[in-house]
Design a protein around this motif. Structure first.
Motif, PDB file in Angstrom:
ATOM      1  N   ASP A 129       0.822  -1.204   0.000  1.00 20.15           N
ATOM      2  CA  ASP A 129       0.000   0.000   0.000  1.00 20.15           C
ATOM      3  C   ASP A 129       0.853   1.250   0.000  1.00 20.15           C
ATOM      4  O   ASP A 129       0.408   2.317  -0.338  1.00 20.15           O
ATOM      5  CB  ASP A 129      -0.900   0.015   1.233  1.00 20.15           C
ATOM      6  N   TYR A 130       2.083   1.136   0.450  1.00 19.64           N
ATOM      7  CA  TYR A 130       2.926   2.322   0.610  1.00 19.64           C
ATOM      8  C   TYR A 130       4.198   2.142  -0.211  1.00 19.64           C
ATOM      9  O   TYR A 130       4.744   1.041  -0.291  1.00 19.64           O
ATOM     10  CB  TYR A 130       3.331   2.481   2.077  1.00 19.64           C
ATOM     11  N   PRO A 131       4.722   3.228  -0.770  1.00 18.14           N
ATOM     12  CA  PRO A 131       5.923   3.073  -1.591  1.00 18.14           C
ATOM     13  C   PRO A 131       7.157   2.627  -0.808  1.00 18.14           C
ATOM     14  O   PRO A 131       8.012   1.921  -1.330  1.00 18.14           O
ATOM     15  CB  PRO A 131       6.126   4.465  -2.184  1.00 18.14           C
ATOM     16  N   LEU A 132       7.260   3.033   0.467  1.00 21.58           N
ATOM     17  CA  LEU A 132       8.491   2.746   1.219  1.00 21.58           C
ATOM     18  C   LEU A 132       8.331   1.617   2.228  1.00 21.58           C
ATOM     19  O   LEU A 132       9.300   1.199   2.854  1.00 21.58           O
ATOM     20  CB  LEU A 132       8.949   4.007   1.973  1.00 21.58           C
ATOM     21  N   VAL A 133       7.106   1.139   2.413  1.00 23.87           N
ATOM     22  CA  VAL A 133       6.854   0.154   3.484  1.00 23.87           C
ATOM     23  C   VAL A 133       6.376  -1.154   2.870  1.00 23.87           C
ATOM     24  O   VAL A 133       5.455  -1.163   2.047  1.00 23.87           O
ATOM     25  CB  VAL A 133       5.790   0.692   4.469  1.00 23.87           C
ATOM     26  N   LYS A 134       7.033  -2.253   3.268  1.00 23.90           N
ATOM     27  CA  LYS A 134       6.660  -3.571   2.733  1.00 23.90           C
ATOM     28  C   LYS A 134       6.347  -4.528   3.880  1.00 23.90           C
ATOM     29  O   LYS A 134       6.905  -4.395   4.964  1.00 23.90           O
ATOM     30  CB  LYS A 134       7.844  -4.189   1.970  1.00 23.90           C
ATOM     31  N   PRO A 135       5.508  -5.532   3.593  1.00 22.73           N
ATOM     32  CA  PRO A 135       5.246  -6.549   4.622  1.00 22.73           C
ATOM     33  C   PRO A 135       6.407  -7.537   4.717  1.00 22.73           C
ATOM     34  O   PRO A 135       7.105  -7.772   3.736  1.00 22.73           O
ATOM     35  CB  PRO A 135       4.001  -7.269   4.097  1.00 22.73           C
ATOM     36  N   VAL A 136       6.621  -8.077   5.907  1.00 25.03           N
ATOM     37  CA  VAL A 136       7.649  -9.108   6.065  1.00 25.03           C
ATOM     38  C   VAL A 136       7.067 -10.253   6.899  1.00 25.03           C
ATOM     39  O   VAL A 136       6.538 -10.033   7.994  1.00 25.03           O
ATOM     40  CB  VAL A 136       8.968  -8.519   6.649  1.00 25.03           C
ATOM     41  N   VAL A 137       7.132 -11.450   6.342  1.00 27.18           N
ATOM     42  CA  VAL A 137       6.594 -12.636   7.019  1.00 27.18           C
ATOM     43  C   VAL A 137       7.445 -12.891   8.268  1.00 27.18           C
ATOM     44  O   VAL A 137       8.679 -12.941   8.183  1.00 27.18           O
ATOM     45  CB  VAL A 137       6.629 -13.854   6.070  1.00 27.18           C
ATOM     46  N   THR A 138       6.765 -13.075   9.434  1.00 31.76           N
ATOM     47  CA  THR A 138       7.491 -13.009  10.699  1.00 31.76           C
ATOM     48  C   THR A 138       7.166 -14.150  11.668  1.00 31.76           C
ATOM     49  O   THR A 138       6.421 -13.950  12.638  1.00 31.76           O
ATOM     50  CB  THR A 138       7.198 -11.638  11.364  1.00 31.76           C
TER      51      THR A 138
END
Ligand code: XAN
Length: 368
Positions: A129-138
């Protein structure tokens, strides 16, 4: 110099008055990268460091993390974390949130609003959703995950080309526990490997007690380590031999691991990395101590490589985003000496006058 500015402004179409000149005693350095930080543990950073990892998790960490069910609480803490790390020059952060989806999404939103580049987990989402923020599987770590959960997360990460973060081999009691829980696995690393958790977009915190064979597996899969020396000392977990990791050509960045580590600053992680390396040299004079230049690299380019973000950030190579800290070694109230120009380790957040992420000034905060 003035003539150059005139020519450049004509070529690139900007007004010369829009240019800010660096003052005497100032320089730019690449933004710092925190490859491992628990945003949810900020509220007790600097306290609760009186027991080892597994007891510490039960006594302090899990009770505090359960409070992130309350989105208002999460908003307060996560806003403080993002602001504090930005002020300390962290332009990219790889965050652990909690098991709460709403609060984790909120952390992504807050990082975005303040303009910080970030990886945020737990985030079970498959769209950026954001250009600088990504999801990370945790997955938290092997002791709190079944093989079925690890394998499912490995599959999700693979199908969606997602980053993965977790912990590995932080302390000896944990390593023993993992042996008991996974009796059929060759090593801690082997468990993650069998579940497709080790990829070239994986970052594992700590790794203090990994064997050379396990490091070879890291190298083969392209998985990276986050060295968190403040935490490793604070919780008496172990001392990572960074030189050995580098000799194995395993990607490596620095992490604060707040609140296992009590400082939100990657500059602090640089100091502790040097201290830890010197301890290894004291124990074995043959050990080649890390240099300042090496830990500076780990804090910047090394971190971006460890997070597989080095095409975008990590240094000032043409074509990458401008993630930078404007440093003034003589800033007001600072105890940093001018002679430390060649070794800015003596500084702190007072020396960071401005922070830029992707070319945008994010410190001082615009809403302040
Ligand atoms: N292993 C961990 N190590 C750590 O330093 N902090 C944590 O929250 C955690 N969870 C598992």
């Amino acid at each position: 110099e003035g003539k150059d500015l005139q020519k450049l402004s004509e070529n690139f179409g900007f007004s010369p008055s829009a240019v800010t000149q660096l003052q005497q005693h100032e320089f730019f350095m690449p933004g710092m990268i925190d490859t491992h930080i628990h945003a949810s543990q900020y509220s007790y950073a600097g306290t609760a460091l009186d027991m080892p990892l597994l007891q510490w998790l039960n006594m302090y960490t899990f009770p505090v993390e359960s409070r992130f069910q309350d989105v208002e609480f999460a908003k307060k803490v996560y806003t403080q974390v993002v602001k504090r790390t930005l002020r300390n020059g962290t332009t990219t952060a790889c965050y652990f949130a909690t098991i709460h989806t709403d609060a984790s999404l909120l952390l992504g939103q807050i990082a975005n609003d303040f303009g910080q580049r970030a990886l945020v987990g737990k985030v079970c989402m498959d769209r950026n959703d954001y250009p600088l923020v990504k999801p990370v599987v945790t997955p938290r770590f092997a002791p709190s995950c079944t093989e079925a959960l690890l394998a499912k997360l490995g599959e999700i990460a693979k199908n969606n080309k997602l980053h993965i973060q977790s912990h590995i081999s932080e302390n000896l009691e944990e390593v023993e526990l993992v042996k008991e829980l996974f009796p059929n696995s060759e090593s801690y690393t082997d468990i993650y490997h069998k579940c497709n958790i080790l990829t070239d977009k994986t970052i594992m915190a700590h790794g203090c007690h990994l064997s050379d064979e396990e490091l070879v597996l890291f190298r083969k899969t392209g998985a990276a380590l986050a060295h968190c020396p403040n935490s490793n000392i604070s919780l008496c977990s172990g001392v990572l031999n960074v030189r050995n990791v580098l000799n194995h050509k395993v990607k490596l960045g620095l992490g604060t691991d707040m609140a296992g580590g009590y400082s939100p600053s990657i500059l602090d992680a640089m100091r502790r990395s040097l201290d830890s390396s010197k301890v290894l040299t004291i124990q074995d004079p043959e050990h080649k101590t890390l240099s300042f230049e090496e830990v500076f690299r780990l804090a910047t380019l090394g971190g971006s490589q460890a997070l597989s973000l080095d095409e975008r950030t990590g240094n000032f190579k043409v074509g990458k985003d401008f993630d930078a800290l404007r440093v003034n070694v003589a800033s007001l109230n600072s105890h940093m000496l001018l002679s430390s120009l060649t070794c800015p380790l003596a500084g702190d957040d007072r020396n960071i006058v401005e922070v830029f992420v992707a070319g945008k000034k994010v410190v001082p905060f615009s809403e302040a």
